[in-house]
Design a protein around this motif. Structure first.
Motif, PDB file in Angstrom:
ATOM      1  N   THR A  18      -6.000  16.007   4.628  1.00 44.55           N
ATOM      2  CA  THR A  18      -6.827  16.331   3.463  1.00 44.55           C
ATOM      3  C   THR A  18      -7.947  17.292   3.847  1.00 44.55           C
ATOM      4  OG1 THR A  18      -6.371  14.179   2.492  1.00 44.55           O
ATOM      5  CG2 THR A  18      -8.289  15.336   1.656  1.00 44.55           C
ATOM      6  N   ARG A  19      -8.608  17.039   4.974  1.00 43.79           N
ATOM      7  CA  ARG A  19      -9.695  17.923   5.427  1.00 43.79           C
ATOM      8  C   ARG A  19      -9.151  19.294   5.800  1.00 43.79           C
ATOM      9  NH1 ARG A  19     -13.038  13.379   6.609  1.00 43.79           N
ATOM     10  NH2 ARG A  19     -13.410  12.705   4.485  1.00 43.79           N
ATOM     11  N   HIS A  20      -8.000  19.316   6.466  1.00 44.32           N
ATOM     12  CA  HIS A  20      -7.378  20.581   6.849  1.00 44.32           C
ATOM     13  C   HIS A  20      -7.026  21.388   5.605  1.00 44.32           C
ATOM     14  CE1 HIS A  20      -5.139  23.435   9.215  1.00 44.32           C
ATOM     15  NE2 HIS A  20      -4.089  23.263   8.440  1.00 44.32           N
ATOM     16  N   LYS A  21      -6.493  20.716   4.591  1.00 42.99           N
ATOM     17  CA  LYS A  21      -6.119  21.399   3.343  1.00 42.99           C
ATOM     18  C   LYS A  21      -7.350  21.959   2.664  1.00 42.99           C
ATOM     19  CE  LYS A  21      -4.232  20.581  -1.187  1.00 42.99           C
ATOM     20  NZ  LYS A  21      -3.916  19.580  -2.174  1.00 42.99           N
ATOM     21  N   PHE A  62       0.820  -1.204   0.000  1.00 35.51           N
ATOM     22  CA  PHE A  62       0.000   0.000   0.000  1.00 35.51           C
ATOM     23  C   PHE A  62       0.854   1.255   0.000  1.00 35.51           C
ATOM     24  CE2 PHE A  62      -2.162  -3.216   2.664  1.00 35.51           C
ATOM     25  CZ  PHE A  62      -3.228  -3.479   1.828  1.00 35.51           C
ATOM     26  N   THR A  63       0.274   2.310  -0.573  1.00 39.34           N
ATOM     27  CA  THR A  63       0.845   3.642  -0.482  1.00 39.34           C
ATOM     28  C   THR A  63      -0.278   4.587  -0.105  1.00 39.34           C
ATOM     29  OG1 THR A  63       2.469   3.132  -2.198  1.00 39.34           O
ATOM     30  CG2 THR A  63       2.092   5.457  -1.715  1.00 39.34           C
ATOM     31  N   ILE A  64      -0.029   5.430   0.880  1.00 39.69           N
ATOM     32  CA  ILE A  64      -1.021   6.420   1.303  1.00 39.69           C
ATOM     33  C   ILE A  64      -0.370   7.785   1.221  1.00 39.69           C
ATOM     34  CG2 ILE A  64      -2.497   7.209   3.190  1.00 39.69           C
ATOM     35  CD1 ILE A  64      -2.389   4.317   4.274  1.00 39.69           C
ATOM     36  N   THR A  65      -0.985   8.680   0.453  1.00 35.82           N
ATOM     37  CA  THR A  65      -0.549  10.076   0.381  1.00 35.82           C
ATOM     38  C   THR A  65      -1.702  10.930   0.895  1.00 35.82           C
ATOM     39  OG1 THR A  65      -1.394  10.507  -1.852  1.00 35.82           O
ATOM     40  CG2 THR A  65       0.806   9.539  -1.682  1.00 35.82           C
ATOM     41  N   ARG A  66      -1.547  12.260   0.805  1.00 35.46           N
ATOM     42  CA  ARG A  66      -2.650  13.140   1.216  1.00 35.46           C
ATOM     43  C   ARG A  66      -3.872  12.954   0.333  1.00 35.46           C
ATOM     44  NH1 ARG A  66      -0.289  19.102   2.346  1.00 35.46           N
ATOM     45  NH2 ARG A  66       0.674  18.642   4.347  1.00 35.46           N
ATOM     46  N   GLU A  67      -3.651  12.669  -0.942  1.00 39.89           N
ATOM     47  CA  GLU A  67      -4.769  12.587  -1.876  1.00 39.89           C
ATOM     48  C   GLU A  67      -5.208  11.170  -2.219  1.00 39.89           C
ATOM     49  OE1 GLU A  67      -2.238  14.923  -3.200  1.00 39.89           O
ATOM     50  OE2 GLU A  67      -3.304  16.526  -2.174  1.00 39.89           O
ATOM     51  N   LEU A  68      -4.292  10.205  -2.166  1.00 39.82           N
ATOM     52  CA  LEU A  68      -4.598   8.878  -2.697  1.00 39.82           C
ATOM     53  C   LEU A  68      -4.252   7.744  -1.731  1.00 39.82           C
ATOM     54  CD1 LEU A  68      -3.143   9.201  -6.309  1.00 39.82           C
ATOM     55  CD2 LEU A  68      -5.546   9.188  -5.670  1.00 39.82           C
ATOM     56  N   PHE A  69      -5.035   6.680  -1.862  1.00 44.85           N
ATOM     57  CA  PHE A  69      -4.713   5.390  -1.260  1.00 44.85           C
ATOM     58  C   PHE A  69      -4.516   4.455  -2.435  1.00 44.85           C
ATOM     59  CE2 PHE A  69      -6.869   1.287   0.025  1.00 44.85           C
ATOM     60  CZ  PHE A  69      -5.724   0.716   0.534  1.00 44.85           C
TER      61      PHE A  69
END
Length: 135
Positions: free
Chosen positions: A127-130, A12-19
């Protein structure tokens, strides 16, 4: 900076925008909730009682093949003990997206799932904060 991984391993890879899971990509902004479930080992009480009855019946009563009945109960009891010792419980992480899709990740290593859940939580918060800062 935007696509820097918050969490990355072989699966898995998790970024601010994508899983990212294999070839599948999910938008973190559509992730509504995560649920982490820690499983326990289960004892099959019904089988345990049946096996103990077979052992007791074979030992206490003298009928044809009573030794085989005891042996069958003992073999079943031994098999249940081995299954209990050797088979690890599968813990689950469930992801619910706004589109209704669910992604369930199940592994025997709870600490691994806990790390993944923390990464998802961090990603959701960022993500919500952004989106609040932009909006």
């Amino acid at each position: 900076m935007e696509n820097q991984p918050i969490y990355k391993d072989n699966n898995f890879t998790i970024t601010r925008e994508l899983f990212i899971s294999g070839n599948t990509r999910f938008a973190i902004q559509h992730l509504c909730s995560i649920k982490l479930v820690k499983s326990r080992r289960e004892i099959p009480y019904t089988l345990l009682v049946l096996e103990l009855l077979l052992i007791a019946t074979g030992l206490l009563w003298d009928f044809r093949f009573h030794e085989l009945v005891s042996l069958l109960g003992g073999a079943g009891l031994l098999a249940n003990v081995l299954v209990y010792i050797l088979v690890k419980p599968v813990h689950k992480l469930t992801l619910v997206f706004s589109s209704g899709e669910k992604e369930v990740i199940g592994v025997t290593d709870y600490m691994y799932l806990e790390g993944l859940a923390n990464a998802f939580s961090r990603s959701i918060v960022e993500t919500r904060h952004k989106s609040l800062m932009v909006g």
